[in-house]
Design an enzyme around this catalytic site. Structure first.
Site, mmCIF file in Angstrom:
data_model
loop_
_atom_site.group_PDB
_atom_site.id
_atom_site.type_symbol
_atom_site.label_atom_id
_atom_site.label_comp_id
_atom_site.label_asym_id
_atom_site.label_seq_id
_atom_site.Cartn_x
_atom_site.Cartn_y
_atom_site.Cartn_z
ATOM 1 N N GLY A 130 -5.643 -6.605 14.532
ATOM 2 C CA GLY A 130 -6.060 -7.754 15.326
ATOM 3 C C GLY A 130 -6.697 -7.285 16.624
ATOM 4 O O GLY A 130 -6.322 -6.258 17.191
ATOM 5 N N ARG A 176 0.800 -1.229 0.000
ATOM 6 C CA ARG A 176 0.000 0.000 0.000
ATOM 7 C C ARG A 176 0.835 1.284 0.000
ATOM 8 O O ARG A 176 0.303 2.374 -0.168
ATOM 9 C CB ARG A 176 -0.971 -0.016 1.195
ATOM 10 C CG ARG A 176 -2.173 -0.902 0.937
ATOM 11 C CD ARG A 176 -3.014 -1.072 2.184
ATOM 12 N NE ARG A 176 -2.384 -1.986 3.132
ATOM 13 C CZ ARG A 176 -2.818 -2.152 4.378
ATOM 14 N NH1 ARG A 176 -3.819 -1.446 4.838
ATOM 15 N NH2 ARG A 176 -2.217 -3.024 5.176
ATOM 16 N N GLY A 231 9.230 -3.396 11.930
ATOM 17 C CA GLY A 231 10.032 -2.353 11.284
ATOM 18 C C GLY A 231 9.221 -1.162 10.812
ATOM 19 O O GLY A 231 9.781 -0.130 10.446
ATOM 20 N N ASP A 232 7.896 -1.286 10.835
ATOM 21 C CA ASP A 232 7.062 -0.175 10.363
ATOM 22 C C ASP A 232 6.268 0.455 11.503
ATOM 23 O O ASP A 232 5.249 1.092 11.275
ATOM 24 C CB ASP A 232 6.121 -0.658 9.244
ATOM 25 C CG ASP A 232 5.267 -1.853 9.652
ATOM 26 O OD1 ASP A 232 5.341 -2.268 10.828
ATOM 27 O OD2 ASP A 232 4.519 -2.369 8.802
ATOM 28 N N ASN A 259 1.094 1.689 7.042
ATOM 29 C CA ASN A 259 0.782 0.835 5.902
ATOM 30 C C ASN A 259 0.768 1.610 4.596
ATOM 31 O O ASN A 259 0.985 1.051 3.533
ATOM 32 C CB ASN A 259 -0.569 0.148 6.097
ATOM 33 C CG ASN A 259 -0.514 -0.874 7.220
ATOM 34 O OD1 ASN A 259 0.360 -1.743 7.228
ATOM 35 N ND2 ASN A 259 -1.395 -0.744 8.183
ATOM 36 N N GLU A 296 -7.513 -12.118 14.344
ATOM 37 C CA GLU A 296 -7.231 -11.213 13.233
ATOM 38 C C GLU A 296 -8.550 -10.711 12.654
ATOM 39 O O GLU A 296 -9.544 -11.444 12.627
ATOM 40 C CB GLU A 296 -6.415 -11.944 12.159
ATOM 41 C CG GLU A 296 -4.982 -12.201 12.575
ATOM 42 C CD GLU A 296 -4.289 -10.934 13.029
ATOM 43 O OE1 GLU A 296 -4.091 -10.024 12.210
ATOM 44 O OE2 GLU A 296 -3.946 -10.821 14.230
ATOM 45 N N ALA A 298 29.852 44.607 -1.750
ATOM 46 C CA ALA A 298 28.865 43.870 -2.535
ATOM 47 C C ALA A 298 29.465 43.418 -3.858
ATOM 48 O O ALA A 298 30.262 44.123 -4.462
ATOM 49 C CB ALA A 298 27.656 44.756 -2.799
ATOM 50 N N TYR A 342 38.413 28.526 -7.858
ATOM 51 C CA TYR A 342 38.455 27.301 -8.661
ATOM 52 C C TYR A 342 38.977 27.614 -10.047
ATOM 53 O O TYR A 342 38.447 28.499 -10.734
ATOM 54 C CB TYR A 342 37.029 26.738 -8.740
ATOM 55 C CG TYR A 342 36.912 25.392 -9.396
ATOM 56 C CD1 TYR A 342 37.751 24.336 -9.038
ATOM 57 C CD2 TYR A 342 35.932 25.149 -10.367
ATOM 58 C CE1 TYR A 342 37.620 23.099 -9.631
ATOM 59 C CE2 TYR A 342 35.789 23.911 -10.958
ATOM 60 C CZ TYR A 342 36.639 22.877 -10.591
ATOM 61 O OH TYR A 342 36.501 21.650 -11.179
HETATM 62 C C1 UD1 Z 1 -0.239 -7.828 12.428
HETATM 63 C C2 UD1 Z 1 -0.877 -8.662 13.521
HETATM 64 C C3 UD1 Z 1 -2.118 -7.940 14.021
HETATM 65 C C4 UD1 Z 1 -1.736 -6.563 14.522
HETATM 66 C C5 UD1 Z 1 -1.010 -5.792 13.439
HETATM 67 C C6 UD1 Z 1 -0.457 -4.525 14.000
HETATM 68 C C7 UD1 Z 1 -0.414 -10.978 12.956
HETATM 69 C C8 UD1 Z 1 -0.958 -12.206 12.383
HETATM 70 N N1 UD1 Z 1 -1.230 -9.933 12.978
HETATM 71 O O1 UD1 Z 1 -1.169 -7.777 11.363
HETATM 72 O O2 UD1 Z 1 -2.701 -8.671 15.075
HETATM 73 O O3 UD1 Z 1 -2.877 -5.850 14.931
HETATM 74 O O4 UD1 Z 1 0.087 -6.554 12.916
HETATM 75 O O5 UD1 Z 1 0.103 -3.744 12.975
HETATM 76 O O6 UD1 Z 1 0.712 -10.938 13.399
HETATM 77 N N2 UD1 Z 1 6.150 -9.595 8.287
HETATM 78 C C9 UD1 Z 1 7.249 -10.358 7.986
HETATM 79 N N3 UD1 Z 1 7.069 -11.578 7.411
HETATM 80 C C10 UD1 Z 1 5.852 -12.073 7.118
HETATM 81 C C11 UD1 Z 1 4.720 -11.280 7.422
HETATM 82 C C12 UD1 Z 1 4.903 -10.056 8.009
HETATM 83 O O7 UD1 Z 1 8.375 -9.953 8.238
HETATM 84 O O8 UD1 Z 1 5.780 -13.190 6.603
HETATM 85 C C13 UD1 Z 1 6.338 -8.288 8.914
HETATM 86 C C14 UD1 Z 1 5.852 -7.128 8.078
HETATM 87 O O9 UD1 Z 1 6.902 -6.613 7.271
HETATM 88 C C15 UD1 Z 1 5.420 -6.122 9.131
HETATM 89 C C16 UD1 Z 1 4.983 -6.993 10.290
HETATM 90 O O10 UD1 Z 1 5.578 -8.247 10.093
HETATM 91 O O11 UD1 Z 1 6.500 -5.332 9.571
HETATM 92 C C17 UD1 Z 1 3.472 -7.120 10.365
HETATM 93 O O12 UD1 Z 1 2.992 -7.728 9.209
HETATM 94 P P1 UD1 Z 1 1.639 -7.305 8.524
HETATM 95 O O13 UD1 Z 1 1.423 -8.112 7.320
HETATM 96 O O14 UD1 Z 1 1.576 -5.839 8.391
HETATM 97 O O15 UD1 Z 1 0.613 -7.791 9.647
HETATM 98 P P2 UD1 Z 1 -0.828 -7.244 9.874
HETATM 99 O O16 UD1 Z 1 -1.759 -7.944 8.959
HETATM 100 O O17 UD1 Z 1 -0.810 -5.769 9.869
HETATM 101 MG MG MG Z 2 0.482 -4.186 9.097
#
Ligand code: UD1
Ligand code: MG
Length: 469
Positions: free
Chosen positions: A140, A19, A105-106, A228, A155, A381, A388
């Site tokens: 979640g 997104r 990380g976000d 996001n 979720e 002025a 250079y």
């Molecule tokens: C997740 C949580 C949700 C919570 C939300 C908060 C789960 C299943 N759900 O949902 O309960 O409310 O975050 O923002 O955990 N990532 C990986 N590898 C993967 C999947 C994700 O590194 O295979 C990382 C993403 O880069 C991100 C973080 O994990 O930094 C969260 O992943 P994202 O897909 O955004 O989870 P949400 O659906 O937002």
């Molecule tokens: Mg997320």
């Protein structure tokens, strides 16, 4: 703080960030002059953990390259099979007796104190950070028992209408022992709406095992807000800036408008500084006492001495400005500029790698590059140091009490002795001795009885050139 031997941090950063609609991996997007992942790693470092593991996937190489010299263990998650799967990829590198704090990380604005609370709570059993939100969108939800104990996380995509009505959300931040995670991540399945291995499911399985689960509720939801898309990125940027403004004001600085200041690094202020609207601070900026920063100024890695006024629309970068100076409006002070006290640099003056001694002045329209300028020198002025030659840079050395007249061209390497005087319009190429006058310009010639050209009729040649032939 004592190093946390028992703590290891796992940062999840493998997701695509669809997104964001960006070629750049999401965690590399900038918030207040630092990548989002940079903020998370900075916060993690403050906990002094034994190790930091970062799980990368999408754009892994770009992310790793960006953090080339950072001391973290990179873990590649080839396929993004879910947050549970992501943490499982890092576990083999985690010490057996460690506690693991999972960060995203976000999620860039989490205060260290909140994470410390979560780590402390996790000594008794798995702990997670939650928040209450009026409009929790697709996050979640925390399902609690009638007694108010956490039972599980559901979720959004898997939730019933009743569950979707819950206003307590899962931040995603969680802390548990490595042992617990090894055991419970192994039990995950992907039998859910997204076909993913959910980290969140370990909470339900902990409760099923009778383990005590603690939810630390963040009082400020933005502390745990994730990004996001670019709208959310902008919201968190504004929140960060609002907090930075409050910190500056609490530290004793007056801000004309706390909503119109941007801090992309650190600013330290002495007492009674005044910062007008639209100031941008980058890198490390230090202001002494009673410093005034006018509207629309940009200060980058700069030190400004007490009592100095930086007037409107001035850019200062990589410079040391002494006390009681007056800079701008519309000045450009470039890296390596060093001004002693009482220096005055006015509109449309550019300086670079130049030292101006006490009381030196360049009030308008000058370029001073690779120059050393003595005390009480006056630069007229239009004066340019020609530093250079197309290949090398050369220095201009100007002694004390020198007067450089308007529109002088100072061809470096060059030195002007103490008390020298350069006549207006001079091109100076050789040393001027102490107290000498340099006049380096064509002598004026007046022609009496001069007749101006007459307007003549256009010729054929004029016609064809006008047609472009
Ligand atoms: C997740 C949580 C949700 C919570 C939300 C908060 C789960 C299943 N759900 O949902 O309960 O409310 O975050 O923002 O955990 N990532 C990986 N590898 C993967 C999947 C994700 O590194 O295979 C990382 C993403 O880069 C991100 C973080 O994990 O930094 C969260 O992943 P994202 O897909 O955004 O989870 P949400 O659906 O937002
Ligand atoms: Mg997320």
């Amino acid at each position: 703080m004592i190093a946390n031997n028992a703590l290891e941090v796992v940062v999840l950063a493998a997701g695509k960030g669809t997104r964001m609609r960006s070629a750049l991996p999401k965690v590399l997007h900038d918030l207040a002059g630092r990548t989002m992942l940079g903020h998370v790693l900075h916060t993690a470092a403050a906990l002094q953990p034994q190790a930091v593991h970062v799980v990368v996937g999408h754009g892994a190489d770009v992310v790793r390259e960006r953090f080339g010299d950072t001391n973290v263990n990179w873990v590649v998650q080839e396929q993004q099979l879910g947050t549970g799967h992501a943490v499982a990829q890092a576990l083999p590198a985690v010490a057996e007796a460690a506690h693991v704090l999972v960060l995203y990380g976000d999620v860039p604005l989490t205060p260290v104190t909140l994470l410390q609370q979560c780590f402390a709570a996790a000594q008794a059993g798995p702990a997670l950070i939650t928040a209450r939100m009026p409009d929790p969108a697709q996050l979640g939800r925390i399902v609690r028992s009638a007694a108010g104990d956490v039972e599980r996380i559901v979720e959004y995509k898997d939730a019933s209408d009743a569950e979707r009505a819950i206003d307590e959300i899962n931040s995603g931040i969680l802390c548990a022992s490595a042992d617990f995670l090894r055991d419970h991540l192994n039990r995950l399945d992907s039998d859910n709406a997204q076909g993913e291995y959910y980290l969140t499911d370990v909470i339900g399985s902990a409760v099923a095992d009778g383990l005590p689960v603690t939810a630390v509720v963040a009082e400020e939801p933005l502390d745990v807000a994730g990004v996001n898309d670019r709208v959310q990125l902008a919201e968190l940027e504004r929140e960060y800036q609002a907090r930075a403004a409050v910190e500056l004001m609490r530290g004793g600085a007056t801000l004309r408008d706390p909503a119109r200041i941007d801090v992309r690094g650190t600013v330290r202020t002495g007492s009674d500084c005044l910062i007008d609207i639209n100031a941008v601070f980058e890198g490390d900026v230090v202001l002494g006492n009673d410093v005034t920063i006018g509207p629309n100024c940009v200060l980058v890695d700069a030190e400004i001495g007490s009592g100095t006024v930086v007037h409107a629309n001035t850019v200062v970068e990589g410079a040391h400005i002494g006390e009681r100076c007056s800079i701008g409006p519309f000045a450009r002070i470039r890296p390596g500029s060093e001004f002693a006290e009482g220096v005055k640099v006015g509109n449309f003056v550019e300086t670079k790698k130049s030292r101006l001694a006490a009381g030196a002045k360049a009030n308008h329209l000058a370029y001073l590059g690779d120059a050393t300028i003595g005390e009480s020198v006056n630069i007229g002025a239009g004066t340019i140091t020609c530093n250079y030659d197309g290949i090398n840079k050369h220095r201009t050395e100007i002694g004390d009490d020198v007067f450089v007249g308007t529109n002088a061209t100072l061809v470096a390497p060059l030195s002007l002795g103490d008390g020298a005087f350069v006549a207006a319009g001079s091109t100076v190429t050789t040393r001027v001795g102490d107290g000498s006058l340099a006049v380096g310009r064509a002598r004026q010639r007046n022609i009496d009885g001069w007749t101006r050209p007459d307007k003549r009729a256009p010729t054929d040649t004029d016609e064809s050139s006008r047609n472009g032939s």
